[in-house]
Enzyme design. Structure first.
Site, PDB file in Angstrom:
ATOM      1  N   ILE A  82      78.141 109.179 -27.023  1.00 16.93           N
ATOM      2  CA  ILE A  82      77.193 109.326 -28.137  1.00 16.93           C
ATOM      3  C   ILE A  82      75.874 108.598 -27.852  1.00 16.93           C
ATOM      4  CG2 ILE A  82      76.849 109.031 -30.641  1.00 16.93           C
ATOM      5  CD1 ILE A  82      79.171 110.885 -30.017  1.00 16.93           C
ATOM      6  N   ARG A 139      74.372  92.403 -40.104  1.00 16.71           N
ATOM      7  CA  ARG A 139      73.800  93.673 -40.574  1.00 16.71           C
ATOM      8  C   ARG A 139      74.900  94.607 -41.056  1.00 16.71           C
ATOM      9  NH1 ARG A 139      70.391  96.717 -36.384  1.00 16.71           N
ATOM     10  NH2 ARG A 139      70.516  98.183 -38.100  1.00 16.71           N
ATOM     11  N   CYS A 198      66.220 101.310 -29.543  1.00 17.08           N
ATOM     12  CA  CYS A 198      66.909 100.073 -29.904  1.00 17.08           C
ATOM     13  C   CYS A 198      67.880  99.716 -28.793  1.00 17.08           C
ATOM     14  CB  CYS A 198      67.601 100.187 -31.250  1.00 17.08           C
ATOM     15  SG  CYS A 198      69.084 101.173 -31.206  1.00 17.08           S
ATOM     16  N   ASP A 251      81.317 103.582 -32.965  1.00 16.88           N
ATOM     17  CA  ASP A 251      81.114 102.272 -33.589  1.00 16.88           C
ATOM     18  C   ASP A 251      82.325 101.344 -33.428  1.00 16.88           C
ATOM     19  OD1 ASP A 251      78.562 102.891 -34.332  1.00 16.88           O
ATOM     20  OD2 ASP A 251      79.016 103.320 -36.427  1.00 16.88           O
ATOM     21  N   LYS A 262      79.054 100.666 -45.316  1.00 14.42           N
ATOM     22  CA  LYS A 262      77.606 100.523 -45.135  1.00 14.42           C
ATOM     23  C   LYS A 262      76.966 101.892 -44.874  1.00 14.42           C
ATOM     24  CE  LYS A 262      75.779  99.356 -40.979  1.00 14.42           C
ATOM     25  NZ  LYS A 262      74.732 100.305 -40.534  1.00 14.42           N
ATOM     26  N   ASN A 263      77.570 102.650 -43.961  1.00 18.56           N
ATOM     27  CA  ASN A 263      76.931 103.896 -43.547  1.00 18.56           C
ATOM     28  C   ASN A 263      77.030 104.994 -44.611  1.00 18.56           C
ATOM     29  OD1 ASN A 263      76.212 102.652 -41.219  1.00 18.56           O
ATOM     30  ND2 ASN A 263      77.577 103.812 -39.875  1.00 18.56           N
ATOM     31  N   ILE A 301      64.345 111.392 -33.160  1.00 19.75           N
ATOM     32  CA  ILE A 301      64.644 112.033 -34.457  1.00 19.75           C
ATOM     33  C   ILE A 301      64.318 113.524 -34.423  1.00 19.75           C
ATOM     34  CG2 ILE A 301      64.423 109.939 -35.873  1.00 19.75           C
ATOM     35  CD1 ILE A 301      61.571 111.070 -36.614  1.00 19.75           C
TER      36      ILE A 301
END
Ligand code: UD1
Length: 417
Positions: free
Chosen positions: A326, A396, A116, A304, A22-23, A123
């Protein structure tokens, strides 16, 4: 809304094929904005975030044609340079359209994604990168607005090796004549995959996978065909599941070299992991020895996989620590695991687990993609029945995770609520 019902405690056996990453697929699909020619991307997983990316590309003026796992992104009309909030709020990676659009059209407007469940996720590193290349930015009505008279190749030094900022600046640099050098770049395998794609489009990218990436851009990039790398996070999640629930599973297409930190930790804990032709095999060996880990940018232990790892370590014979460096708030799964009988104390960015012989099924809730995957691992390992709500978070990032585990022998069902 869907939920999972897992009757846990079954061993997992057999073979599973790892999907495309996905990434890696997200930035590569978005890189198609760098050209008007068609791009063919293969091995693209069928996921919510990928579908959101298609909608974003279509909104901006592209056509998207999906045929199985192969996607063609084509030209419909001159591209728009504004990414709307309805899409950005569903997927933070939408910010990646900034680099390609800014480089091609000299301006872009992207809604700010906001925080989130796992952290603030600013950013600023992306913006500093664009500013170093000659753009100006300001915030207007919740959007970040970037403009330039023309980007120029420069040396961009990141304060932290952000994955998204590295990808964004790489894409901008690919469409900017001259040489851009990214110092302290992210080293994730997904960055290397994007570099391969940009090279096929006509840029010259070297050093991806290392701390310093050199990008020689081209005024005009062409369409390209590319096969996305296998998903190392899906692989890591399945490794943790087999180790925690017990079993013997071969993960086809899994890339051993992409997961060395996790595999080293799992071996220390006692799992038997071998590189086999075309994949990775794991054979479990009962309750793990306690192994403490610290999440780090690649090649360190991947954040992750931290939640699935915690489900595994919850069963250790002793005391293990998990330090998350992270994201500032990535222990949402700990509270749910407590409901399953785990013993976890969270203090700041450190979780201390005292292993228990068994987890027990409970009704729990997924809060984000990877926390949700961690709960699935816990449910598979637990005795009794677990019900996981808010499965849409898991969807997702994992393509029908329940089907994969069912084929491996688990008793897991998706139900409509
Ligand atoms: C990507 C992955 C995500 C993974 C993460 C870290 C995608 C679509 N997502 O996210 O699954 O968990 O890498 O491996 O590929 N930061 C800043 N300022 C910035 C950018 C980042 O402070 O401008 C911070 C973030 O808040 C976070 C940390 O840096 O705490 C890592 O973020 P980053 O590496 O950018 O992750 P993403 O690209 O968002």
């Amino acid at each position: 809304m869907d939920a999972f019902i897992i009757h846990g405690g079954r061993r997992l056996r057999g073979t599973a094929r790892i999907n495309g990453s996905k990434n890696a697929a997200l930035p590569i699909l978005i890189a198609s904005l760098l050209t008007d020619e068609p791009c063919v991307i293969q091995n693209v997983p069928n996921l919510r975030d990928i579908n959101t990316t298609y909608r974003l590309l279509e909104e901006l003026g592209k056509t998207v044609t999906v045929s199985g796992k192969s996607v063609t992104v084509g030209f419909r009309r001159k591209l728009k340079t504004k990414a709307p909030y309805e899409i950005v709020k569903q997927m933070r990676a939408s910010i990646l359209v900034a680099g390609p659009l800014l480089a091609r059209f000299g301006n872009v407007r992207v809604s700010l994604p906001g925080g989130c469940a796992i952290g603030l996720r600013p950013i600023d590193i992306h913006l500093k990168g664009f500013e170093a290349m000659g753009a100006e930015s300001h915030t207007e009505q919740g959007d970040v607005v970037l403009a330039t008279e023309g980007l120029a190749g420069r040396t961009v030094r990141f304060s932290f090796p952000s994955v998204g900022a590295t990808e964004n600046v790489m894409m901008a640099a690919a469409a900017t004549e001259g040489v851009t050098s990214i110092e302290n770049a992210a080293r994730e395998p997904e960055i290397e995959d994007l570099a391969d794609f940009l090279n096929k489009m006509g840029a010259t990218v070297t050093g991806a996978g290392g701390k310093r990436i050199r990008i020689e851009g081209a005024a005009r990039l062409s369409g390209a065909k590319h096969r996305v790398i296998p998903d190392r996070i899906e692989t890591g999640t399945y490794l943790c599941a087999v180790a925690a629930a017990g079993g013997d599973v071969t993960l086809k297409e899994a890339v051993y070299e992409h997961l060395e930190a996790l595999i080293a930790a799992m071996r220390k804990a006692g799992a038997k992991i071998t590189k086999v032709p075309g994949g990775i095999r794991i054979v479990s060996s009962g309750r793990p020895k306690p192994v403490s880990i610290l999440t780090k940018p690649h090649p360190g232990f991947p954040t992750d996989v931290q939640a699935p790892w915690m489900a595994y370590m919850a069963l250790c014979r002793g005391k293990a620590k998990v330090r998350e460096t992270i994201f500032e708030n990535r222990f949402m799964h700990a509270a749910e695991m407590l409901r399953m009988g785990a013993s976890i104390v969270v203090n700041g960015n450190t979780a201390t687990l005292r292993g228990v012989p068994d987890l027990s099924g409970a009704e729990i809730m997924a809060s984000d993609i990877r926390a949700g995957a961690g709960l699935v691992v816990a449910g598979l390992a637990a005795q009794g029945t677990t019900k996981i709500q808010r499965v849409y978070h898991i969807d997702r990032g994992y393509e029908r995770i329940e089907s994969v585990f069912r084929r491996l022998g688990a008793n897991i069902l998706r139900v409509k609520e």
